[in-house]
Design a protein around this motif. Structure first.
Motif, PDB file in Angstrom:
ATOM      1  N   THR A   1       0.819  -1.216   0.000  1.00 51.13           N
ATOM      2  CA  THR A   1       0.000   0.000   0.000  1.00 51.13           C
ATOM      3  C   THR A   1       0.851   1.263   0.000  1.00 51.13           C
ATOM      4  OG1 THR A   1      -0.107   0.139   2.426  1.00 51.13           O
ATOM      5  CG2 THR A   1      -1.782  -1.213   1.327  1.00 51.13           C
ATOM      6  N   ASP A   2       2.168   1.112   0.079  1.00 51.51           N
ATOM      7  CA  ASP A   2       3.048   2.272   0.283  1.00 51.51           C
ATOM      8  C   ASP A   2       2.876   3.343  -0.795  1.00 51.51           C
ATOM      9  OD1 ASP A   2       4.043   1.112   2.557  1.00 51.51           O
ATOM     10  OD2 ASP A   2       5.960   0.496   1.680  1.00 51.51           O
ATOM     11  N   ASP A   3       2.793   2.916  -2.059  1.00 52.03           N
ATOM     12  CA  ASP A   3       2.676   3.890  -3.148  1.00 52.03           C
ATOM     13  C   ASP A   3       1.410   4.726  -3.007  1.00 52.03           C
ATOM     14  OD1 ASP A   3       4.992   2.896  -4.171  1.00 52.03           O
ATOM     15  OD2 ASP A   3       4.065   1.763  -5.804  1.00 52.03           O
ATOM     16  N   LEU A   4       0.298   4.057  -2.679  1.00 56.17           N
ATOM     17  CA  LEU A   4      -0.974   4.768  -2.565  1.00 56.17           C
ATOM     18  C   LEU A   4      -0.995   5.673  -1.340  1.00 56.17           C
ATOM     19  CD1 LEU A   4      -3.354   1.822  -3.542  1.00 56.17           C
ATOM     20  CD2 LEU A   4      -2.713   3.793  -4.962  1.00 56.17           C
ATOM     21  N   VAL A   5      -0.433   5.194  -0.241  1.00 55.72           N
ATOM     22  CA  VAL A   5      -0.369   6.028   0.965  1.00 55.72           C
ATOM     23  C   VAL A   5       0.488   7.260   0.710  1.00 55.72           C
ATOM     24  CG1 VAL A   5       0.452   6.105   3.349  1.00 55.72           C
ATOM     25  CG2 VAL A   5      -0.832   4.117   2.543  1.00 55.72           C
ATOM     26  N   ALA A   6       1.581   7.072  -0.023  1.00 54.48           N
ATOM     27  CA  ALA A   6       2.447   8.209  -0.345  1.00 54.48           C
ATOM     28  C   ALA A   6       1.714   9.246  -1.197  1.00 54.48           C
ATOM     29  CB  ALA A   6       3.697   7.718  -1.080  1.00 54.48           C
ATOM     30  N   ARG A   7       0.697   8.795  -1.927  1.00 55.70           N
ATOM     31  CA  ARG A   7      -0.087   9.699  -2.770  1.00 55.70           C
ATOM     32  C   ARG A   7      -1.284  10.285  -2.036  1.00 55.70           C
ATOM     33  NH1 ARG A   7      -1.111   6.139  -8.052  1.00 55.70           N
ATOM     34  NH2 ARG A   7      -2.468   7.906  -8.521  1.00 55.70           N
TER      35      ARG A   7
END
Length: 299
Positions: A41-47
């Motif tokens: 989920t890291d990419d989405l959380v970063a966004r």
């Protein structure tokens, strides 16, 4: 489905889900996400997405909850079983959209249980693999109440190019079984064609240029054959998930007293692919199993 007022929940941020949720976020929707492997989920959380600790938490913070997980057992666990499932966090009026390829009977069961809570349930499996997900070009096959489907259509349109309502609960899953049956035997043909070209000493890219635009053309030939030529067997769609899908289709066919010998053969071939250690590779790795049967070193 106004991005300013509609909150999106997304469960399953793997090869396809990450891109699909990303398209909704790009359109301005606020997203709450959950995945068993938190790092995915890291990419989405970063966004800007909010990370939830359970499917229930996703539902509690969302108006529309999307799920795209691995197996029917995962769908059951995430949506209807236990204190931390999606339904446990739902209030009346929420919409659940399961985009996993799963059992039609399970889609019907989820719809029945959801209705008791005043919750809407839609089954909407997809086709197009990682490329279709990244390019928002998926084919989305939908089962559910007509008015409910139409209310969510603006979200589907952000993820797919072909969005078709097939009927009531479970009909989207039945349509996906048709899709998988068509692909299964077609993949055998693609791989056998490439092996023939290799054995005959032909220049395979040149051969693909000739055959892909004629009557033999197909999505698999255009999109997966070049990957095979390049030795790219990374998953756009996992072998183990394809085996699961074919098993569901064969079970449904047996229930309907329908014989599908071509699908059964493809299922057996893919069992061999998994036995050779390729269950986490892409479906195009069928080529490796067939090459091994012919004592061909594909590189």
């Amino acid at each position: 489905m106004d991005p300013k007022s509609t909150r999106i929940g997304w469960i399953g941020t793997g090869v396809m889900g990450r891109s699909m949720c990303g398209h909704l976020m790009d359109a301005g929707y606020r997203a709450t996400v959950f995945n068993r492997t938190v790092g995915k989920t890291d990419d989405l959380v970063a966004r800007g997405a909010t990370l939830a600790g359970s499917p229930r938490e996703v539902a509690e913070q969302s108006d529309v909850v999307f799920t795209i997980v691995g197996f029917p057992s995962d769908v059951r666990s995430v949506i209807i079983d236990g204190d931390d499932c999606v339904l446990a966090g739902c209030r009346s009026g929420i919409t659940i959209v399961d985009m996993t390829t799963s059992q039609p009977s399970l889609a019907e069961e989820i719809a029945e249980q959801a209705a008791k809570l005043g919750v809407i349930s839609i089954d909407a499996p997809v086709s197009g693999g990682d490329t279709g997900a990244k390019n928002a070009a998926l084919s989305i096959m939908i089962g559910g109440d007509t008015s409910a489907v139409e209310s969510v259509r603006p979200l589907f349109d952000l993820m797919g190019k072909t969005v078709v309502h097939q009927g009531g609960p479970g009909r989207g899953q039945h349509t996906k079984m048709v899709n998988q049956t068509l692909i299964a035997s077609g993949m055998i043909a693609v791989c056998e064609g490439l092996l023939y070209a290799h054995k005959a000493g032909l220049d395979i890219p040149t051969v693909l240029q000739s055959v892909s635009s004629g009557a033999a053309g197909s999505w698999s030939l255009s999109n997966l054959a070049p990957r095979m030529v390049d030795g790219d067997f990374d998953p756009g769609f996992f072998v183990e998930h394809f085996i699961k899908d074919m098993g569901i289709a064969l079970d449904e066919a047996a229930r309907m007293h329908l014989s599908l010998p071509g699908l059964a053969l493809a299922h057996q071939f893919y069992q061999a692919v998994a036995a050779q250690g390729h269950s986490k590779d892409g479906t195009q790795s069928l080529l490796l199993a067939l090459a091994k049967m012919n004592n061909i070193n594909w590189s």
